[in-house]
Design an enzyme around this catalytic site. Structure first.
Site: not given
Ligand code: 1WB
Ligand code: MN
Length: 342
Positions: A179, A302
């Protein structure tokens, strides 16, 4: 009437209070990395980050999350400790918190065995202890695979220091999901503006770079059975396979890259699988299925970063056969992550 499929979402994020608390401490320490901006936004409610509040959704496992799953017909979430996992902590803290997060994950799965499965976290910067924890996570906790959040202190899996963890994953026959986390500081200059550091662009650059380093270094000649999963529609790496193969071969001819047994395209098609997390684009899906084979693409939401309803609508309306849809929605996940068929 539309066919009903078991729906297993494969890149679903959670956290635990102990990790959140330590990340808040990280957020308050001085520093300027792109990761710090992300961590400040989520764990320290930095008003500069905006109005989104993900923390509540990450910490909740059995209330709003289960309701959201019910409302959207999501049978199961394959859970993973959210980015940056334990990779911003010192090695001792990281090992301790990985153990705790894996225990918590196993407990919640035990309470809801039909609703949750989980990927175990580990501390790549303590590779021998990581390997032990990985073994415990599979043999004792019965978790389904592993999650890592791309680089650790700016270093990538082609670095031999991490190989005990890769050996463990290969020996246990479990996939490592790479990830993203915010792009490593080496990329910082042009990524620090306009919100480009994370999900918009930095994530893809970060994980795409990781995947290409692994393939170009010849790592998969040493670990031919290692399976890597990447989300966000493969971070677009498979769009580049022709050019990666051509240019890697040129780099090999000019002595800039080591000789490898297979081409970049062959490594990607043999050692990688992808998920659709956060990319709801039917044309990208069609390309992915054609390029990688329908057995190598899995559906993901997600959660809580992406809303569930559109992710379900995207797959329900995909112009593919029911047989293929069943593979994307659950059969591939059952095979790759060793989830018991319903
Ligand atoms: C976001 C997306 C932020 C993910 C994250 O922080 C993770 C966002 C850990 O959309 O701001 C993710 O896993 O896609
Ligand atoms: Mn993610």
């Amino acid at each position: 009437m539309a066919t009903k499929f078991r729906k297993i979402a494969t890149e679903e994020a959670f956290s635990i209070p102990e990790v959140a608390k330590q990340l808040q401490a990280v957020a308050r320490a001085p520093g300027e990395s792109l990761d710090l901006a992300l961590v400040k936004g989520i764990y320290d409610q930095d008003p500069g980050y905006g109005v989104l509040n993900f923390l509540e959704g990450l910490l909740d496992l059995e209330n709003a999350r289960l309701r959201d799953m019910d409302e959207n017909g999501v049978d199961m979430q394959l859970l993973s400790l959210t980015a940056p996992g334990v990779q911003m902590f010192d090695a001792d803290t990281a090992c301790e918190l990985a153990t705790r997060a894996n225990d918590r994950l196993a407990e919640v799965i035990a309470r809801h065995p039909t609703r949750f499965a989980g990927l175990a976290t580990f501390a790549p910067h303590a590779p021998k202890r990581a390997a032990k924890e990985m073994e415990r996570a599979i043999t004792q906790l019965k978790l389904n695979g592993f999650i890592v959040n791309s680089h650790t202190n700016g270093e990538y899996f082609d670095n031999p220091k991490f190989w005990p963890a890769l050996e463990a994953a290969e020996a246990l026959d479990r996939c490592i999901y790479i990830h993203p986390r915010a792009a490593s500081d080496t990329f910082k200059g042009p990524l620090q503006h306009y919100g480009m550091d994370s999900a918009m662009w930095g994530y893809g650059m970060e994980v795409g770079t990781h995947a290409v380093r692994m393939m170009a270094s010849g790592l998969f000649d040493r670990f031919p059975k290692l399976k890597i999963c990447i989300g966000h529609m493969g971070e677009a790496v498979h769009f580049w396979l022709w050019r990666l193969t051509f240019m890697n071969s040129r780099a090999q001819q000019t002595g800039r890259a080591p000789k490898t047994k297979l081409t970049m395209a062959e490594y990607f098609q043999r050692n990688f699988v992808i998920t659709t997390s956060g990319v709801e684009d039917h044309l990208a899906l069609e390309y992915s299925i054609k390029k990688l084979g329908v057995d190598n693409v899995m559906w993901a939401i997600d959660y809580p970063y992406q809303p569930s309803a559109p992710a379900v609508a995207f797959m329900d309306s995909a112009p593919i056969s029911d047989e293929d849809k069943a593979k994307l929605y659950h059969k591939n996940a059952e095979r790759i992550f060793h989830i018991k068929p319903a």
